[in-house]
Design a protein around this motif. Structure first.
Motif, PDB file in Angstrom:
ATOM      1  N   ASP A 124       0.969  -1.184  -0.149  1.00 51.51           N
ATOM      2  CA  ASP A 124      -0.146  -0.070  -0.030  1.00 51.51           C
ATOM      3  C   ASP A 124       0.830   1.102   0.124  1.00 51.51           C
ATOM      4  O   ASP A 124       0.543   2.268  -0.720  1.00 51.51           O
ATOM      5  CB  ASP A 124      -0.848   0.225   1.288  1.00 51.51           C
ATOM      6  CG  ASP A 124      -2.139  -1.068   1.053  1.00 51.51           C
ATOM      7  OD1 ASP A 124      -2.414  -1.437   0.046  1.00 51.51           O
ATOM      8  OD2 ASP A 124      -2.617  -1.391   2.091  1.00 51.51           O
ATOM      9  N   LYS A 125       2.028   1.035   0.839  1.00 51.69           N
ATOM     10  CA  LYS A 125       2.712   2.464   0.663  1.00 51.69           C
ATOM     11  C   LYS A 125       3.614   2.422  -0.459  1.00 51.69           C
ATOM     12  O   LYS A 125       3.644   3.928  -1.008  1.00 51.69           O
ATOM     13  CB  LYS A 125       3.778   2.153   1.911  1.00 51.69           C
ATOM     14  CG  LYS A 125       3.128   2.250   3.457  1.00 51.69           C
ATOM     15  CD  LYS A 125       4.209   2.244   4.611  1.00 51.69           C
ATOM     16  CE  LYS A 125       3.598   2.277   5.751  1.00 51.69           C
ATOM     17  NZ  LYS A 125       4.432   2.028   6.870  1.00 51.69           N
ATOM     18  N   LEU A 126       4.125   1.386  -1.139  1.00 52.11           N
ATOM     19  CA  LEU A 126       4.502   1.534  -2.465  1.00 52.11           C
ATOM     20  C   LEU A 126       3.754   2.147  -3.527  1.00 52.11           C
ATOM     21  O   LEU A 126       3.997   2.822  -4.309  1.00 52.11           O
ATOM     22  CB  LEU A 126       5.032   0.267  -2.856  1.00 52.11           C
ATOM     23  CG  LEU A 126       6.206  -0.261  -1.977  1.00 52.11           C
ATOM     24  CD1 LEU A 126       6.498  -1.852  -2.371  1.00 52.11           C
ATOM     25  CD2 LEU A 126       7.662   0.516  -2.431  1.00 52.11           C
ATOM     26  N   ALA A 127       2.508   1.425  -3.412  1.00 51.90           N
ATOM     27  CA  ALA A 127       1.601   2.058  -4.445  1.00 51.90           C
ATOM     28  C   ALA A 127       1.119   3.531  -4.417  1.00 51.90           C
ATOM     29  O   ALA A 127       0.815   4.036  -5.395  1.00 51.90           O
ATOM     30  CB  ALA A 127       0.269   1.292  -4.334  1.00 51.90           C
ATOM     31  N   LYS A 128       1.518   4.093  -3.321  1.00 52.87           N
ATOM     32  CA  LYS A 128       1.203   5.546  -3.048  1.00 52.87           C
ATOM     33  C   LYS A 128       2.377   6.290  -3.652  1.00 52.87           C
ATOM     34  O   LYS A 128       2.405   7.641  -4.141  1.00 52.87           O
ATOM     35  CB  LYS A 128       1.045   5.991  -1.663  1.00 52.87           C
ATOM     36  CG  LYS A 128      -0.292   5.420  -1.007  1.00 52.87           C
ATOM     37  CD  LYS A 128      -0.179   5.784   0.636  1.00 52.87           C
ATOM     38  CE  LYS A 128      -1.386   5.125   0.977  1.00 52.87           C
ATOM     39  NZ  LYS A 128      -1.463   5.364   2.701  1.00 52.87           N
ATOM     40  N   ILE A 129       3.585   5.715  -4.042  1.00 49.73           N
ATOM     41  CA  ILE A 129       4.645   6.409  -4.648  1.00 49.73           C
ATOM     42  C   ILE A 129       4.499   6.158  -6.167  1.00 49.73           C
ATOM     43  O   ILE A 129       4.898   7.252  -6.774  1.00 49.73           O
ATOM     44  CB  ILE A 129       6.068   5.538  -4.294  1.00 49.73           C
ATOM     45  CG1 ILE A 129       6.205   5.815  -2.533  1.00 49.73           C
ATOM     46  CG2 ILE A 129       7.158   6.288  -4.760  1.00 49.73           C
ATOM     47  CD1 ILE A 129       7.371   5.178  -2.161  1.00 49.73           C
TER      48      ILE A 129
END
Length: 297
Positions: A124-129
Motif C-alpha cells: 500500500d505504501k509503495l503504491a502511493k509512490i
C-alpha cells in the motif's frame, strides 16, 4: 461579503481533501495489469522503474532495460556481475527484505516491480509512490513472473520470444549423467530440488537428479537441508556447488577441504551463486545452460 463567506466555506473542504490525499495520482496511460495484489494501471512506456527482487534485475536487463533503483540481497551488496554494465547507474534502495521507502520515493519512479512473497506488507505504501505490480512467489514461478513483469514493462511479446528460445535451447542438452546441486548458506548446507530455479532449469534440459534430491517426502521441493556429516547424500556423477555471501564462502572452504567432501565420487564444479541461485531469470537460465554444456559435454 457573500463572496468572502463562500470562499471561507470552501476552504475547509479543500483542506480535508488535501489531508485525505494518500499520494500522487496515478496518471499512467498504459494497460491495466492483473497481479498478486489486484490490478494496476501502468505507464505505456515506463521510464523510471524500481525493482525489489533479484529476478526483476535479470528481467529488465534481458529486455534491454535498466532500472533506476533496485533492492539488493542482504548477503550480497553489489549488482550481479553476470548482468554486466547495464546496472552501472542503478541506485540501491535497501535490501529485498527491507527496501527503503524514502530512497524509492527520491528516485521518482513511474513503476515499481516487487514480490508479494517478500514485500506484501509494504504494498500500500509503495503504491502511493508509483504504480506497483507484484508477482506472487519467487523461484518456482520464475517463468510466469518474467512474463508478468514484462507485461508491466510493455515488453511481453519480447519476453515470450526469449523464453521460447531458452526452452528450445534447453532441449538440446544431452547427457546421461546425474547432477547434484549444493548451496552453502551462512548457517546451513542445502541441496536444491526440482522446484528451485536451478532445479527447474535442469528439468527443462531433462538432466537427471539423484533420488535424494527429488525431495519426494517434502511438500516444499525447492531445497532440503544437509548436515556436514551427511554429505554423501549429495553425491552424483556431477556436483555443482555455490556459496551465498562471505560467511557461507568460509564454511564452504572449510568443508570442501575435508575428507568427507573429497570422498564424494562426483566431478565437482564451483559455480556462480548469482547465476544459479539468485538470478532467477531468462539470462541466468541461459548461463546455467552454458555451464551444463561446458561440464557435461
Amino acid at each position: 461579503m457573500r463572496l468572502r463567506l463562500a470562499v471561507l466555506a470552501v476552504l475547509p473542504v479543500l483542506a480535508l481533501s488535501a489531508c485525505g490525499s494518500t499520494g500522487p495520482a496515478n496518471t499512467a496511460d498504459g494497460p491495466t495489469v492483473k497481479h498478486a495484489m489486484g490490478q494496476t494501471t501502468v505507464p505505456k512506456t515506463p521510464k523510471r522503474v524500481v525493482v525489489l527482487d533479484t529476478d526483476k534485475l535479470d528481467t529488465m536487463v534481458s529486455l534491454g532495460l535498466s532500472p533506476v533503483g533496485a533492492a539488493q540481497a542482504g548477503e550480497n551488496q553489489k549488482w550481479p556481475a553476470y548482468l554486466g554494465a547495464a546496472l552501472n547507474d542503478t541506485k540501491p534502495v535497501g535490501t529485498l527484505q527491507a527496501p527503503s521507502l524514502e530512497a524509492i520515493a527520491a528516485l521518482k519512479p513511474d513503476l515499481i516491480l516487487g514480490s508479494k512473497f517478500r514485500q506484501a506488507a509494504l504494498y500500500d505504501k509503495l503504491a502511493k509512490i508509483a504504480p506497483t505490480v507484484f508477482t506472487e512467489k519467487v523461484g518456482i514461478t520464475w517463468k510466469e513472473n518474467f512474463l508478468l513483469d514484462a507485461e508491466a514493462l510493455g515488453k511481453k511479446d519480447q519476453a515470450a520470444t526469449l523464453l521460447s528460445d531458452y526452452e528450445a535451447r534447453a532441449k538440446t542438452i544431452k547427457t546421461d549423467k546425474k547432477v547434484s546441486i549444493v548451496r552453502f548458506m551462512p548457517t546451513e548446507i542445502r541441496v536444491y530440488g526440482p522446484e528451485s530455479f536451478s532445479g527447474i532449469v535442469l528439468g527443462d534440459a531433462a538432466v537427471a537428479r539423484p533420488e535424494a534430491q527429488l525431495l519426494a517426502g517434502q511438500d516444499d521441493k525447492r531445497f532440503g537441508k544437509l548436515s556436514p556429516e551427511n554429505l554423501a547424500q549429495a553425491d552424483a556423477d556431477v556436483l555443482f556447488y555455490t556459496a551465498y555471501g562471505k560467511a557461507a564462502q568460509d564454511q564452504q572452504a572449510s568443508i570442501t577441504a575435508g575428507p568427507l567432501w573429497s570422498n564424494l565420487k562426483a566431478a565437482k564444479h564451483n559455480v556462480d551463486d548469482e547465476i544459479w541461485m539468485t538470478g532467477i531469470g531468462v539470462t541466468a537460465a541461459g548461463k546455467i545452460l552454458d555451464d551444463l554444456q561446458k561440464y557435461l559435454g
